[in-house]
Design a protein around this motif. Structure first.
Motif, short mmCIF file in Angstrom:
data_model
loop_
_atom_site.label_atom_id
_atom_site.label_comp_id
_atom_site.label_asym_id
_atom_site.label_seq_id
_atom_site.Cartn_x
_atom_site.Cartn_y
_atom_site.Cartn_z
N LYS A 213 0.36 -1.42 -0.08
CA LYS A 213 -0.07 -0.40 -0.16
C LYS A 213 0.69 1.35 -0.14
CE LYS A 213 -4.08 -1.64 2.53
NZ LYS A 213 -5.27 -1.71 2.97
N LYS A 214 1.95 1.52 0.53
CA LYS A 214 2.94 2.54 0.56
C LYS A 214 3.31 2.25 -0.97
CE LYS A 214 3.47 1.89 5.33
NZ LYS A 214 5.31 1.28 6.50
N THR A 215 3.56 1.66 -2.36
CA THR A 215 3.84 1.85 -3.27
C THR A 215 2.86 2.73 -3.86
OG1 THR A 215 4.24 -0.37 -3.92
CG2 THR A 215 4.28 0.84 -5.47
N ALA A 216 4.27 4.39 -4.35
CA ALA A 216 3.24 5.75 -5.24
C ALA A 216 3.84 5.46 -5.76
CB ALA A 216 4.30 6.65 -4.23
N SER A 217 4.99 5.28 -6.71
CA SER A 217 4.85 5.80 -8.12
C SER A 217 6.85 4.60 -8.58
CB SER A 217 5.30 7.33 -8.53
OG SER A 217 6.10 7.58 -10.07
N GLY A 218 6.47 4.61 -9.85
CA GLY A 218 7.15 3.73 -10.49
C GLY A 218 8.37 3.95 -11.20
N GLY A 235 13.66 6.02 -10.77
CA GLY A 235 13.96 5.45 -8.90
C GLY A 235 12.12 5.32 -9.54
N MET A 236 11.58 4.82 -7.66
CA MET A 236 10.79 3.93 -7.39
C MET A 236 9.72 5.52 -5.64
SD MET A 236 9.46 0.07 -7.53
CE MET A 236 8.24 0.13 -7.15
N ASP A 237 9.18 5.58 -5.78
CA ASP A 237 8.54 6.01 -4.66
C ASP A 237 7.57 5.12 -3.69
OD1 ASP A 237 10.14 8.52 -5.39
OD2 ASP A 237 8.55 9.12 -6.60
N PHE A 238 7.84 5.28 -2.36
CA PHE A 238 7.30 4.72 -1.24
C PHE A 238 6.83 5.80 -0.47
CE2 PHE A 238 9.95 2.01 -2.92
CZ PHE A 238 9.81 0.51 -3.51
N HIS A 312 7.30 10.87 1.93
CA HIS A 312 8.12 8.96 0.61
C HIS A 312 9.06 9.40 0.72
CE1 HIS A 312 8.61 12.19 -2.25
NE2 HIS A 312 9.34 11.75 -2.82
N LEU A 313 9.97 7.90 0.29
CA LEU A 313 11.67 6.87 0.36
C LEU A 313 10.91 7.32 -1.60
CD1 LEU A 313 13.95 6.67 1.26
CD2 LEU A 313 13.02 4.17 1.48
N HIS A 314 12.37 8.36 -2.04
CA HIS A 314 12.74 7.70 -3.28
C HIS A 314 13.94 7.02 -3.36
CE1 HIS A 314 13.43 8.95 -7.11
NE2 HIS A 314 15.02 8.61 -6.91
N TYR A 315 13.73 5.71 -4.09
CA TYR A 315 14.50 4.61 -3.99
C TYR A 315 14.96 4.18 -5.64
CZ TYR A 315 16.49 -0.03 -3.58
OH TYR A 315 17.23 -1.01 -3.81
N GLU A 316 16.73 4.64 -5.27
CA GLU A 316 17.56 3.97 -6.95
C GLU A 316 17.86 3.10 -6.37
OE1 GLU A 316 17.11 8.49 -8.32
OE2 GLU A 316 19.44 7.60 -7.87
N VAL A 317 18.16 2.02 -7.90
CA VAL A 317 19.52 0.81 -8.28
C VAL A 317 19.76 1.34 -9.06
CG1 VAL A 317 19.87 -1.64 -8.42
CG2 VAL A 317 17.73 0.02 -7.10
N GLN A 349 1.12 6.66 -13.05
CA GLN A 349 1.37 7.57 -13.39
C GLN A 349 1.49 8.95 -12.24
OE1 GLN A 349 2.19 8.83 -17.03
NE2 GLN A 349 2.53 6.68 -17.99
N GLY A 350 -0.09 9.48 -11.76
CA GLY A 350 -0.57 10.75 -10.60
C GLY A 350 -0.17 10.34 -9.46
N ARG A 351 1.09 9.67 -9.36
CA ARG A 351 1.35 9.75 -8.35
C ARG A 351 2.36 10.44 -7.49
NH1 ARG A 351 -1.12 4.99 -3.53
NH2 ARG A 351 0.21 6.78 -2.47
N VAL A 352 3.24 10.68 -8.32
CA VAL A 352 4.78 10.96 -8.22
C VAL A 352 4.92 11.94 -7.25
CG1 VAL A 352 6.67 11.95 -9.50
CG2 VAL A 352 4.85 10.25 -10.91
N MET A 353 6.01 11.93 -6.39
CA MET A 353 6.13 12.57 -5.52
C MET A 353 7.38 13.44 -5.12
SD MET A 353 4.18 10.41 -2.73
CE MET A 353 4.02 11.32 -1.15
N ASP A 354 7.71 13.40 -5.60
CA ASP A 354 9.52 14.48 -5.93
C ASP A 354 9.83 14.61 -7.42
OD1 ASP A 354 10.26 11.80 -7.11
OD2 ASP A 354 10.93 11.07 -5.40
#
Length: 354
Positions: A213-218, A235-238, A312-317, A349-354
């Motif tokens: 449920k914490k997955t925001a944007s891919g 990255g991905m936003d949580f 939120h957390l922005h996470y990158e690999v 695509q509507g929930r990008v947070m950064d």
């Protein structure tokens, strides 16, 4: 009386006659004939015996010796060619035994090469595939075997084809064993590295998100929430509350901490094997540069720092300097069903947070 025979010409010619006479050395008659020379003496009107000179006797003896020598040599050659001596018969038996042994050895080496070929096939197409290692080229496995100069001396031997063929096979087997032994050592080392690699590669979600449920944007192109323009999201936003623990996703070393433009409070971890991960918009950082961390260790807290529209957390690999989709690096966390669900959620695509 002695028996004389031969041609007799007129005595006046004073001709020498040859009379084969049957007599022994004492002048007695025998069954053996020898040549006797006579000359007619006109004074005595009788035949007188003539004895050959020493030179003639020597030439006669020499002639007999030469004939006897060549006859003996001919007999020796025939005897030597058609009749083997005991030593020659023994040598021939040993040579035949060696030839049989060579043929048996050649068959055994053929069988060993078949086994080796099977090992090489598994090495290239199974073990090295599993451990993500390039296969060994055939030219490397058979290097140096095409040089015929090393067999030049063997070509002078009897049964040269059999000996050279067998020797070549033995050399090939020895070379293949050497290469395969080195390959096994390499694979063992790779296996040990693979264990460390599996511990280091990012493999879990950076926050506790079992229900997703914490997955925001891919990952991919998105509409920027501030500038309202299309841009690539690396990255991905949580989405999560401020203060939610953030965990490192693989073993590694912290190489960067602090404020970074656009990212806010950021942690960058080097996992080795060309992998890095970034954790951004944190409210707190709980690690320092140079610190070693293990997968699942808490390294910071979720925040809203930097360019962000909400906590939120922005996470990158990052792999080999290129950003990759983090969704492919949660295989310790997600079942196939959860993975499909996350793909659908991350595609929003509507929930990008950064």
């Amino acid at each position: 009386m002695r028996q004389l025979s031969g041609k007799i010409l007129h005595p006046a010619h004073n001709i020498c006659f040859l009379f084969p006479v049957k007599e022994d050395f004492q002048g007695h008659t025998t069954g053996m004939k020898r040549k006797i020379f006579y000359i007619y003496n006109q004074n005595t009107l009788s035949y007188e015996r003539v004895y050959p000179s020493f030179r003639k006797k020597a030439m006669t003896i020499l002639r007999h010796l030469i004939v006897g020598f060549f006859l003996g040599l001919l007999l020796f050659a025939l005897f030597n060619y058609f009749i083997d001596s005991p030593q020659e018969r023994l040598l021939k038996q040993e040579n035949q035994a060696l030839k049989t042994q060579y043929k048996l050895l050649s068959r055994q080496v053929d069988e060993a090469l078949e086994v080796m070929a099977d090992i090489q096939e598994r090495d290239n197409n199974l073990y090295r595939v599993i451990l993500q290692t390039d296969p060994i080229d055939g030219a490397v496995r058979n290097a140096g075997l095409s040089n015929d100069a090393q067999y030049r001396e063997l070509l002078k031997m009897s049964d040269a084809d059999l000996i050279v063929s067998t020797t070549r096979k033995v050399d090939q087997l020895a070379r293949n064993l050497y290469v395969q032994s080195n390959s096994i050592d390499e694979l063992v080392k790779r296996g040990q590295q693979q264990e460390d690699r599996l511990k280091s590669i990012p493999a879990i979600q950076p926050i506790s998100n079992k229900d997703l449920k914490k997955t925001a944007s891919g990952y991919g192109y998105r509409i920027d929430p501030i500038y309202n323009t299309r841009k690539f999201h690396e990255g991905m936003d949580f989405a999560s509350d401020i203060g939610t623990p953030v965990y490192t996703t693989g073993n590694g070393v912290v190489i960067e901490t602090g404020w970074k433009q656009g990212y806010g409070n950021t942690i960058l971890i080097d996992h080795g094997y060309n992998y890095k991960t970034r954790y951004a918009h944190l409210s707190a950082i709980k690690v320092r540069n140079g610190q070693k961390v293990v997968r699942g260790e808490e390294i910071g807290l979720v925040g809203n720092s930097g360019k962000s529209t909400g906590p939120h957390l922005h996470y990158e690999v990052i792999h080999k300097g290129q950003h990759e989709n983090p969704i492919n690096y949660y295989f310790f966390d997600l079942s196939p069903e959860d993975y499909d669900r996350m793909i659908q959620i991350a595609g929003n695509q509507g929930r990008v947070m950064d």
